[in-house]
Write a protein that holds these residues in place. Structure first.
Motif, mmCIF file in Angstrom:
data_model
loop_
_atom_site.group_PDB
_atom_site.id
_atom_site.type_symbol
_atom_site.label_atom_id
_atom_site.label_comp_id
_atom_site.label_asym_id
_atom_site.label_seq_id
_atom_site.Cartn_x
_atom_site.Cartn_y
_atom_site.Cartn_z
ATOM 1 N N ASP A 272 10.238 3.832 -2.448
ATOM 2 C CA ASP A 272 11.393 4.150 -1.606
ATOM 3 C C ASP A 272 10.999 4.463 -0.168
ATOM 4 O OD1 ASP A 272 13.072 3.754 -3.697
ATOM 5 O OD2 ASP A 272 13.323 5.867 -4.203
ATOM 6 N N TYR A 273 9.716 4.729 0.077
ATOM 7 C CA TYR A 273 9.283 5.007 1.445
ATOM 8 C C TYR A 273 9.058 3.731 2.250
ATOM 9 C CZ TYR A 273 8.804 9.861 0.109
ATOM 10 O OH TYR A 273 9.067 11.143 -0.323
ATOM 11 N N GLY A 274 9.226 2.577 1.594
ATOM 12 C CA GLY A 274 9.164 1.305 2.304
ATOM 13 C C GLY A 274 7.775 0.792 2.583
ATOM 14 N N ARG A 275 6.749 1.474 2.083
ATOM 15 C CA ARG A 275 5.380 1.014 2.263
ATOM 16 C C ARG A 275 4.461 1.828 1.359
ATOM 17 N NH1 ARG A 275 2.384 2.042 7.587
ATOM 18 N NH2 ARG A 275 0.728 1.600 6.102
ATOM 19 N N ARG A 276 3.183 1.476 1.357
ATOM 20 C CA ARG A 276 2.229 2.235 0.555
ATOM 21 C C ARG A 276 2.059 3.637 1.144
ATOM 22 N NH1 ARG A 276 0.060 -2.929 0.791
ATOM 23 N NH2 ARG A 276 -0.177 -3.899 -1.274
ATOM 24 N N ILE A 277 1.975 4.610 0.249
ATOM 25 C CA ILE A 277 1.706 5.983 0.670
ATOM 26 C C ILE A 277 0.282 6.373 0.298
ATOM 27 C CG2 ILE A 277 2.378 8.392 0.387
ATOM 28 C CD1 ILE A 277 4.309 6.686 2.024
ATOM 29 N N LEU A 278 -0.108 6.086 -0.944
ATOM 30 C CA LEU A 278 -1.503 6.278 -1.327
ATOM 31 C C LEU A 278 -2.308 5.071 -0.866
ATOM 32 C CD1 LEU A 278 -1.311 7.687 -4.983
ATOM 33 C CD2 LEU A 278 -1.698 8.944 -2.867
ATOM 34 N N PRO A 279 -3.518 5.270 -0.358
ATOM 35 C CA PRO A 279 -4.329 4.127 0.093
ATOM 36 C C PRO A 279 -4.651 3.213 -1.080
ATOM 37 C CG PRO A 279 -5.639 6.145 0.026
ATOM 38 C CD PRO A 279 -4.214 6.550 -0.194
ATOM 39 N N SER A 280 -4.522 1.913 -0.869
ATOM 40 C CA SER A 280 -4.791 0.950 -1.929
ATOM 41 C C SER A 280 -5.372 -0.299 -1.293
ATOM 42 C CB SER A 280 -3.500 0.612 -2.683
ATOM 43 O OG SER A 280 -3.739 -0.361 -3.671
ATOM 44 N N SER A 281 -6.626 -0.582 -1.637
ATOM 45 C CA SER A 281 -7.300 -1.763 -1.098
ATOM 46 C C SER A 281 -8.438 -2.121 -2.032
ATOM 47 C CB SER A 281 -7.828 -1.481 0.318
ATOM 48 O OG SER A 281 -8.730 -0.394 0.308
ATOM 49 N N ALA A 282 -9.149 -3.178 -1.729
ATOM 50 C CA ALA A 282 -10.273 -3.583 -2.572
ATOM 51 C C ALA A 282 -11.340 -2.490 -2.568
ATOM 52 C CB ALA A 282 -10.854 -4.899 -2.056
ATOM 53 N N GLY A 283 -11.987 -2.327 -3.717
ATOM 54 C CA GLY A 283 -13.020 -1.302 -3.850
ATOM 55 C C GLY A 283 -12.436 0.046 -4.219
ATOM 56 N N ARG A 284 -13.212 1.090 -3.966
ATOM 57 C CA ARG A 284 -12.791 2.443 -4.339
ATOM 58 C C ARG A 284 -11.837 3.012 -3.288
ATOM 59 N NH1 ARG A 284 -15.879 5.059 -8.250
ATOM 60 N NH2 ARG A 284 -17.807 3.998 -8.844
ATOM 61 N N THR A 285 -10.678 3.491 -3.744
ATOM 62 C CA THR A 285 -9.768 4.180 -2.824
ATOM 63 C C THR A 285 -9.529 5.615 -3.265
ATOM 64 O OG1 THR A 285 -7.878 3.300 -4.063
ATOM 65 C CG2 THR A 285 -8.587 2.077 -2.121
ATOM 66 N N THR A 286 -9.887 5.952 -4.498
ATOM 67 C CA THR A 286 -9.791 7.337 -4.969
ATOM 68 C C THR A 286 -11.198 7.796 -5.316
ATOM 69 O OG1 THR A 286 -7.597 6.925 -5.881
ATOM 70 C CG2 THR A 286 -8.733 8.901 -6.624
ATOM 71 N N MET A 287 -11.794 8.587 -4.459
ATOM 72 C CA MET A 287 -13.172 9.009 -4.666
ATOM 73 C C MET A 287 -13.280 10.327 -5.416
ATOM 74 S SD MET A 287 -15.115 6.652 -3.467
ATOM 75 C CE MET A 287 -16.693 7.500 -3.391
ATOM 76 N N CYS A 288 -12.191 11.091 -5.460
ATOM 77 C CA CYS A 288 -12.236 12.379 -6.150
ATOM 78 C C CYS A 288 -10.952 12.545 -6.964
ATOM 79 C CB CYS A 288 -12.380 13.527 -5.151
ATOM 80 S SG CYS A 288 -10.955 13.750 -4.069
ATOM 81 N N PRO A 289 -10.969 13.358 -8.011
ATOM 82 C CA PRO A 289 -9.726 13.623 -8.761
ATOM 83 C C PRO A 289 -8.663 14.173 -7.821
ATOM 84 C CG PRO A 289 -11.636 14.503 -9.927
ATOM 85 C CD PRO A 289 -12.118 14.084 -8.573
ATOM 86 N N THR A 290 -7.457 13.626 -7.912
ATOM 87 C CA THR A 290 -6.378 13.996 -6.992
ATOM 88 C C THR A 290 -5.125 14.346 -7.779
ATOM 89 O OG1 THR A 290 -7.269 12.493 -5.318
ATOM 90 C CG2 THR A 290 -5.002 13.244 -5.032
ATOM 91 N N GLU A 291 -4.563 15.517 -7.478
ATOM 92 C CA GLU A 291 -3.302 15.923 -8.090
ATOM 93 C C GLU A 291 -2.194 15.851 -7.044
ATOM 94 O OE1 GLU A 291 -3.558 19.470 -10.936
ATOM 95 O OE2 GLU A 291 -5.430 19.665 -9.788
ATOM 96 N N LEU A 292 -1.075 15.228 -7.412
ATOM 97 C CA LEU A 292 0.112 15.201 -6.562
ATOM 98 C C LEU A 292 1.164 16.073 -7.216
ATOM 99 C CD1 LEU A 292 -1.207 12.094 -6.360
ATOM 100 C CD2 LEU A 292 0.724 11.820 -4.824
#
Length: 685
Positions: A88-108
């Motif tokens: 609904d925000y009209g674009r990506r909010i969390l980074p998403s690309s080739a390779g690693r984009t989440t390097m640490c455990p993340t709570e939303l």
């Protein structure tokens, strides 16, 4: 549960489901608060019952629904979260690309007491003893970054923090437990300066005012297996405690060896798999213009069957999707592409799984407390009603009698009052015995007992030289903890039998009816320890003992598994204490009520004898008191029934607009209008 899935409304259904669930919790909490105020107004709320209602209300107020996204890296977890929750925000909010984009455990999540922000725990904390949970209790350890929720670009930039890395020396990375010299892949990652790249953060918590997060949803985004292996707390606590686990795979490869390692070490060990889903992401990679739709569908179904067999998961819980196409379709309003992405099917399954399962747990826990408190109050009111009826019967028998009859009744009333003091002494004696037995039960649960086992295991690990001896020390550590819980279970059974014996004596001597103690044992905590031991074996296998620095391994063990043991024992001690404290109050309430009524009875007859008040006047007072207690019993039944009705109601269902107080008053008026009170008393006697 199957359902027809349209292209667009599934996410709206999920949002609506969460909102209805939140409204259900709020309505149920309001009904419990109404019961509480009613008990307080009638001076019927005992301290133990008050504490139990507080716990039930806190559970409703702080209730969370946790979805854990677990996968090896580059499977599209972040894109899937974007597609489901943030389109609904009209674009990506969390980074998403080739390779690693989440390097640490993340709570939303959303905490209204804090502004929108990202709290990040520096990776340097891994050099000190303490789990993530330990550091969560210290706000000073965290770096805080504001989030501008008015700007999608600003949010994306802020959320990119979870992908931050830093280059450190091999020795520093090894000190953090993030470099294994025996891993050839990690050795190849060393650059020409002798540095390696690691995550800048150990853990991140994103506080974000998303509508679903405001309703209590928590999203847990985990990194790949290598990063997960450095934080065993994910395996021991965070993932197992999730209400749904989405295991994300790539549709073109299916279950790879590294995927299977993640499943076995993290997901497959997280208790029952009834809340597990496998997501075959990137099915758009199977779309081929040179193949027919039937051929593409056959290939997708083949992957579903393969994943189902490999993971031992029902095929109905394997969902092929294209998160990227689903996100694009939602942003551009392309219903055809959204249907092709199959994302609505996954969203519909989340609607069917999350809320009903969580509501069932909360309902059972809440009703157990409310029904217990209402039952104990009902017993106290029934004892008061019984005593009032007996007094009315005796005083009516005095009408027209001479002074000597009143004197004899006074002597009898005073004698019964003295005799009842023996029962008071029985309760006092039972309280003393219970305190002694309780202390014996607590002794094996207190942290001192656990600390002894920890020190013993630590000493053995320092002295052993061979891998079998090392694992023997670990095995004995867990066996020792289970033995402590078994000994406590034996004490709890002894306590239960003692309380049942006291209740039986009161039932035989006085005809009282008291609810048996709620069954309680520590079996669930033993299961927690067994699961922790299994997780330890997965994380610290024999190969790890042979190839890694032993002291580093010992520190990791005591930094994770022992920390989990402390949590288990603390919870077991807390719940054991709460159970023991709830055993005697129901009987003590009846004893106090009976004692008070006997005193009032003797005083009443004495005043009548001394002509301080007329017999008819006292009978009138007792009739009013009896009417009051019977009205209270009716109101209690309605209030308790109201709580049960709301708890059993499905979210979104219509509720009656008639207030509980009005219903109680109407019911009491109808009941008392059916027959004269004195006639009612004569019939009952």
């Amino acid at each position: 549960m199957s359902r027809a899935v349209s292209a667009r409304p599934s996410m709206a259904e999920l949002a609506s489901s969460f909102q209805e669930y939140g409204a259900w919790r709020d309505t149920l909490a309001a009904a419990i608060n109404q019961l509480r105020r009613w008990l307080e107004g009638g001076q019927l709320l005992e301290s133990d019952a008050s504490r139990r209602l507080d716990v039930a209300l806190d559970r409703l107020g702080e209730d969370k629904l946790v979805i854990a996204f677990v996968a090896e890296f580059s499977r599209g977890k972040s894109e899937l979260i974007n597609a489901i929750f943030f389109a609904d925000y009209g674009r990506r909010i969390l980074p998403s690309s080739a390779g690693r984009t989440t390097m640490c455990p993340t709570e939303l999540l959303y905490d209204e007491s804090l502004p929108p922000c990202i709290r990040a725990l520096p990776i340097e904390t891994r050099a000190r003893l303490g789990t993530t949970s330990d550091f969560k209790r210290s706000a000073a350890e965290w770096r805080v970054f504001p989030v501008n929720t008015d700007s999608a670009d600003g949010m994306l930039q802020a959320f990119s923090l979870v992908a931050d890395t830093v280059r450190v020396t091999v020795e520093e990375a090894r000190m953090y437990g993030l470099f294994d010299p025996d891993d050839p892949d990690q050795v190849l990652a060393i650059d020409e300066t002798g540095a390696v790249e690691i995550s800048r953060w150990r853990h991140a918590v994103i506080n974000f005012p998303h509508p679903l997060l405001k309703q209590g949803l928590v999203i847990l985004d985990t990194p790949g297996l290598n990063a997960i292996g450095t934080e065993p707390e994910l395996t021991l606590s965070l993932v197992p405690n999730a209400h749904a686990v989405l295991f994300v795979l790539a549709a073109d490869t299916g279950v790879t060896k590294s995927d299977l390692d993640v499943w076995r070490h993290i997901v497959g060990d997280a208790g029952s798999n009834s809340n597990h889903m496998a997501v075959l992401n990137k099915i758009d990679g199977l779309w081929d213009a040179l193949k027919t739709e039937a051929e593409i569908e056959a290939e997708v179904q083949k992957q579903i069957v393969s994943v189902s067999r490999t993971l031992d998961l029902d095929a109905s819980r394997v969902f092929p999707v294209s998160a990227q196409k689903g996100l694009v379709a939602k942003v551009t309003g392309d219903d055809r592409l959204l249907a092709l992405s199959r994302l609505p099917s996954l969203e519909a399954a989340l609607v069917d799984l999350l809320v009903p399962a969580k509501q069932r747990i909360v309902r059972e826990q809440t009703l157990a407390v409310v029904d217990r408190v209402a039952g104990e109050t009902r017993q106290a009111l029934a004892a008061r009603e019984r005593n009032l009826i007996e007094q009315l019967y005796e005083l009516r028998a005095l009408q027209g009698k001479n002074q000597s009859s009143i004197e004899r009744m006074l002597i009898r009333a005073q004698g019964e009052q003295r005799d009842f003091e023996d029962n008071v002494r029985k309760i006092i004696a039972a309280r003393v015995v219970l305190a002694r037995l309780a202390e014996d039960a607590y002794a094996t649960l207190r942290l001192d007992a656990l600390r002894g086992k920890v020190l013993e295991a630590r000493d053995r690990m320092r002295r052993v030289r061979l891998t079998p001896q090392f694992f023997g020390a670990v095995k004995d550590y867990f066996a020792g903890l289970r033995e402590l819980l078994r000994r406590t279970n034996t004490k709890l059974l002894e306590i239960e039998q003692m309380v049942l014996g006291v209740q039986r004596r009161f039932a035989e001597d006085l005809g009282w009816s008291v609810s048996a103690p709620m069954p309680f044992a520590l079996n669930s905590y033993m299961a927690e320890l067994e699961r922790a031991e299994g997780a330890y074996r997965n994380h610290f296998g024999a190969l790890a003992v042979l190839t890694r620095d032993k002291w580093s391994l010992i520190e990791r063990f005591f930094d994770t598994v022992v920390s989990k043991s402390r949590e288990v024992f603390s919870a077991a001690e807390r719940d054991t204490e709460a159970w023991i404290r709830s055993l005697l109050p129901p009987l003590e309430v009846q004893v106090r009520e009976q004692r008070s009524q006997l005193r009032k009875r003797a005083e009443s007859v004495a005043r009548i004898r001394d002509a301080q008040e007329s017999l008819d006047e006292r009978i009138g007072q007792l009739e009013e008191a009896l009417e009051d207690v019977q009205t209270r019993l009716t109101e209690l039944k309605l209030l308790n029934g109201r709580c049960r009705q709301l708890a059993e109601r499905e979210p979104g269902a219509k509720t009656s607009t008639m207030t509980v107080a009005a219903a109680a008053a109407a019911a009491a008026a109808r009941r008392l209008g059916e027959k004269d009170l004195s006639a009612y008393l004569r019939v009952e006697i």
